[in-house]
Design a protein around this motif. Structure first.
Motif, PDB file in Angstrom:
ATOM      1  N   GLY A   1     -46.702  44.932  31.847  1.00 50.10           N
ATOM      2  CA  GLY A   1     -45.494  45.598  32.316  1.00 50.10           C
ATOM      3  C   GLY A   1     -44.209  44.827  32.059  1.00 50.10           C
ATOM      4  N   ASN A   2     -44.297  43.515  31.790  1.00 52.45           N
ATOM      5  CA  ASN A   2     -43.099  42.758  31.450  1.00 52.45           C
ATOM      6  C   ASN A   2     -42.624  43.145  30.050  1.00 52.45           C
ATOM      7  OD1 ASN A   2     -43.050  41.401  33.872  1.00 52.45           O
ATOM      8  ND2 ASN A   2     -43.241  39.361  32.996  1.00 52.45           N
ATOM      9  N   VAL A   3     -41.347  42.903  29.786  1.00 46.92           N
ATOM     10  CA  VAL A   3     -40.749  43.284  28.510  1.00 46.92           C
ATOM     11  C   VAL A   3     -41.099  42.259  27.428  1.00 46.92           C
ATOM     12  CG1 VAL A   3     -38.563  43.686  27.300  1.00 46.92           C
ATOM     13  CG2 VAL A   3     -38.864  44.516  29.648  1.00 46.92           C
ATOM     14  N   MET A   4     -41.773  42.751  26.393  1.00 44.21           N
ATOM     15  CA  MET A   4     -42.076  41.911  25.239  1.00 44.21           C
ATOM     16  C   MET A   4     -40.829  41.776  24.369  1.00 44.21           C
ATOM     17  SD  MET A   4     -44.874  42.444  22.157  1.00 44.21           S
ATOM     18  CE  MET A   4     -46.192  42.793  23.299  1.00 44.21           C
ATOM     19  N   ASN A   5     -40.170  42.917  24.140  1.00 44.03           N
ATOM     20  CA  ASN A   5     -38.961  42.939  23.328  1.00 44.03           C
ATOM     21  C   ASN A   5     -38.229  44.241  23.620  1.00 44.03           C
ATOM     22  OD1 ASN A   5     -37.126  43.332  21.066  1.00 44.03           O
ATOM     23  ND2 ASN A   5     -38.204  41.617  20.120  1.00 44.03           N
ATOM     24  N   ALA A   6     -36.923  44.156  23.778  1.00 47.52           N
ATOM     25  CA  ALA A   6     -36.124  45.353  24.040  1.00 47.52           C
ATOM     26  C   ALA A   6     -34.752  45.216  23.402  1.00 47.52           C
ATOM     27  CB  ALA A   6     -35.978  45.582  25.541  1.00 47.52           C
ATOM     28  N   SER A   7     -34.134  46.352  23.147  1.00 50.39           N
ATOM     29  CA  SER A   7     -32.760  46.420  22.647  1.00 50.39           C
ATOM     30  C   SER A   7     -31.978  47.339  23.564  1.00 50.39           C
ATOM     31  CB  SER A   7     -32.715  46.988  21.229  1.00 50.39           C
ATOM     32  OG  SER A   7     -33.389  46.151  20.331  1.00 50.39           O
ATOM     33  N   PHE A   8     -30.758  46.952  23.845  1.00 51.44           N
ATOM     34  CA  PHE A   8     -29.873  47.809  24.630  1.00 51.44           C
ATOM     35  C   PHE A   8     -28.464  47.661  24.121  1.00 51.44           C
ATOM     36  CE2 PHE A   8     -30.141  43.786  26.828  1.00 51.44           C
ATOM     37  CZ  PHE A   8     -28.928  43.558  27.443  1.00 51.44           C
ATOM     38  N   LYS A   9     -27.670  48.684  24.397  1.00 51.92           N
ATOM     39  CA  LYS A   9     -26.310  48.750  23.883  1.00 51.92           C
ATOM     40  C   LYS A   9     -25.344  48.825  25.055  1.00 51.92           C
ATOM     41  CE  LYS A   9     -23.845  51.444  20.429  1.00 51.92           C
ATOM     42  NZ  LYS A   9     -23.920  52.594  19.527  1.00 51.92           N
ATOM     43  N   LEU A  10     -24.363  47.942  25.051  1.00 50.58           N
ATOM     44  CA  LEU A  10     -23.277  47.967  26.038  1.00 50.58           C
ATOM     45  C   LEU A  10     -22.011  48.299  25.264  1.00 50.58           C
ATOM     46  CD1 LEU A  10     -24.116  44.771  28.143  1.00 50.58           C
ATOM     47  CD2 LEU A  10     -24.864  47.131  28.526  1.00 50.58           C
ATOM     48  N   GLY A  11     -21.501  49.502  25.432  1.00 56.91           N
ATOM     49  CA  GLY A  11     -20.388  49.957  24.598  1.00 56.91           C
ATOM     50  C   GLY A  11     -20.863  49.992  23.158  1.00 56.91           C
ATOM     51  N   ASP A  12     -20.173  49.278  22.280  1.00 55.05           N
ATOM     52  CA  ASP A  12     -20.554  49.225  20.867  1.00 55.05           C
ATOM     53  C   ASP A  12     -21.395  47.998  20.530  1.00 55.05           C
ATOM     54  OD1 ASP A  12     -19.180  51.568  20.256  1.00 55.05           O
ATOM     55  OD2 ASP A  12     -17.302  50.514  19.873  1.00 55.05           O
ATOM     56  N   GLN A  13     -21.670  47.129  21.495  1.00 57.83           N
ATOM     57  CA  GLN A  13     -22.375  45.865  21.238  1.00 57.83           C
ATOM     58  C   GLN A  13     -23.868  45.985  21.523  1.00 57.83           C
ATOM     59  OE1 GLN A  13     -21.226  42.729  20.004  1.00 57.83           O
ATOM     60  NE2 GLN A  13     -23.447  42.451  19.933  1.00 57.83           N
ATOM     61  N   MET A  14     -24.670  45.672  20.537  1.00 59.02           N
ATOM     62  CA  MET A  14     -26.119  45.637  20.709  1.00 59.02           C
ATOM     63  C   MET A  14     -26.528  44.293  21.306  1.00 59.02           C
ATOM     64  SD  MET A  14     -27.637  48.455  19.862  1.00 59.02           S
ATOM     65  CE  MET A  14     -29.323  47.895  19.782  1.00 59.02           C
ATOM     66  N   PHE A  15     -27.550  44.322  22.156  1.00 52.57           N
ATOM     67  CA  PHE A  15     -28.173  43.135  22.737  1.00 52.57           C
ATOM     68  C   PHE A  15     -29.674  43.275  22.571  1.00 52.57           C
ATOM     69  CE2 PHE A  15     -24.177  43.244  24.925  1.00 52.57           C
ATOM     70  CZ  PHE A  15     -23.894  41.947  25.307  1.00 52.57           C
ATOM     71  N   MET A  16     -30.355  42.173  22.591  1.00 49.66           N
ATOM     72  CA  MET A  16     -31.812  42.168  22.641  1.00 49.66           C
ATOM     73  C   MET A  16     -32.213  41.312  23.839  1.00 49.66           C
ATOM     74  SD  MET A  16     -32.749  41.649  18.616  1.00 49.66           S
ATOM     75  CE  MET A  16     -34.507  41.808  18.867  1.00 49.66           C
ATOM     76  N   CYS A  17     -33.432  41.544  24.343  1.00 51.14           N
ATOM     77  CA  CYS A  17     -33.905  40.705  25.434  1.00 51.14           C
ATOM     78  C   CYS A  17     -35.426  40.737  25.503  1.00 51.14           C
ATOM     79  CB  CYS A  17     -33.296  41.117  26.765  1.00 51.14           C
ATOM     80  SG  CYS A  17     -33.856  42.707  27.393  1.00 51.14           S
ATOM     81  N   SER A  18     -35.960  39.823  26.284  1.00 50.48           N
ATOM     82  CA  SER A  18     -37.401  39.776  26.522  1.00 50.48           C
ATOM     83  C   SER A  18     -37.647  39.034  27.829  1.00 50.48           C
ATOM     84  CB  SER A  18     -38.131  39.072  25.377  1.00 50.48           C
ATOM     85  OG  SER A  18     -37.847  37.690  25.385  1.00 50.48           O
ATOM     86  N   ASP A  19     -38.892  39.149  28.289  1.00 52.33           N
ATOM     87  CA  ASP A  19     -39.374  38.354  29.414  1.00 52.33           C
ATOM     88  C   ASP A  19     -40.268  37.270  28.836  1.00 52.33           C
ATOM     89  OD1 ASP A  19     -38.324  39.557  31.792  1.00 52.33           O
ATOM     90  OD2 ASP A  19     -39.716  41.227  31.530  1.00 52.33           O
ATOM     91  N   SER A  20     -39.900  36.035  29.028  1.00 53.96           N
ATOM     92  CA  SER A  20     -40.746  34.937  28.571  1.00 53.96           C
ATOM     93  C   SER A  20     -41.842  34.716  29.607  1.00 53.96           C
ATOM     94  CB  SER A  20     -39.928  33.651  28.407  1.00 53.96           C
ATOM     95  OG  SER A  20     -40.782  32.585  28.072  1.00 53.96           O
ATOM     96  N   PHE A  21     -43.060  34.636  29.150  1.00 55.29           N
ATOM     97  CA  PHE A  21     -44.157  34.334  30.073  1.00 55.29           C
ATOM     98  C   PHE A  21     -44.397  32.829  30.146  1.00 55.29           C
ATOM     99  CE2 PHE A  21     -45.951  35.353  25.949  1.00 55.29           C
ATOM    100  CZ  PHE A  21     -46.812  34.298  25.703  1.00 55.29           C
ATOM    101  N   VAL A  22     -43.653  32.071  29.333  1.00 53.52           N
ATOM    102  CA  VAL A  22     -43.697  30.608  29.377  1.00 53.52           C
ATOM    103  C   VAL A  22     -42.552  30.149  30.271  1.00 53.52           C
ATOM    104  CG1 VAL A  22     -43.484  28.503  28.015  1.00 53.52           C
ATOM    105  CG2 VAL A  22     -44.645  30.503  27.040  1.00 53.52           C
ATOM    106  N   LYS A  23     -42.829  29.306  31.257  1.00 55.62           N
ATOM    107  CA  LYS A  23     -41.778  28.762  32.117  1.00 55.62           C
ATOM    108  C   LYS A  23     -41.045  27.667  31.352  1.00 55.62           C
ATOM    109  CE  LYS A  23     -42.727  31.291  35.666  1.00 55.62           C
ATOM    110  NZ  LYS A  23     -41.882  32.430  35.916  1.00 55.62           N
TER     111      LYS A  23
END
Length: 134
Positions: free
Chosen positions: A49-71
């Motif tokens: 259920g954690n995010v492996m990889n995602a993309s989202f857009k804030l206005g015209d700017q793209m971002f990527m994110c993930s949940d690291s399972f490594v501390k």
């Protein structure tokens, strides 16, 4: 042959809160959306259920994110921040209020020699935002 310009996309690494953060950010900024999201499945390397990889857009700017399972021994710091130019007073006040809630104020919203209205906050996820009125 002309060299192709590199595409630079900010990448935010969370530890189990990536989806929550994306949903929060798209509620703060108009014309924003989650573009794609791939989650870990049962038996995968990360918690189901954690995010492996995602993309989202804030206005015209793209971002990527993930949940690291490594501390890791690091997290976000204010030395890297996202500079947002807000078009209206209402927009900057709303973003400042929402992003500073449950976060911290690094510079209060006010007039400065370089901007008639500016504020710098670190949000509840530790990500820093500089907000400036156009």
């Amino acid at each position: 042959m002309e060299a192709k310009q590199p595409k630079i996309t900010p990448f935010l690494m969370f530890e189990g809160r990536a989806e929550e953060a994306m949903n929060y950010y798209i509620s703060v900024f108009d014309k924003s959306e989650i573009v794609s999201m791939l989650k870990y499945e049962a038996g995968g390397p990360g918690p189901e259920g954690n995010v492996m990889n995602a993309s989202f857009k804030l206005g015209d700017q793209m971002f990527m994110c993930s949940d690291s399972f490594v501390k890791h021994a690091f997290t976000f710091t204010p030395s890297i921040s996202h500079f947002v130019t807000c078009e209206t007073e209402a927009e900057i006040e709303r973003a400042y209020e929402m992003l500073s809630k449950s976060g911290s104020v690094l510079m209060p919203l006010g007039e400065y020699p370089f901007s008639r209205k500016f504020g710098w906050v670190q949000d509840q996820f530790g990500v820093s935002w500089q907000l400036s009125l156009a």
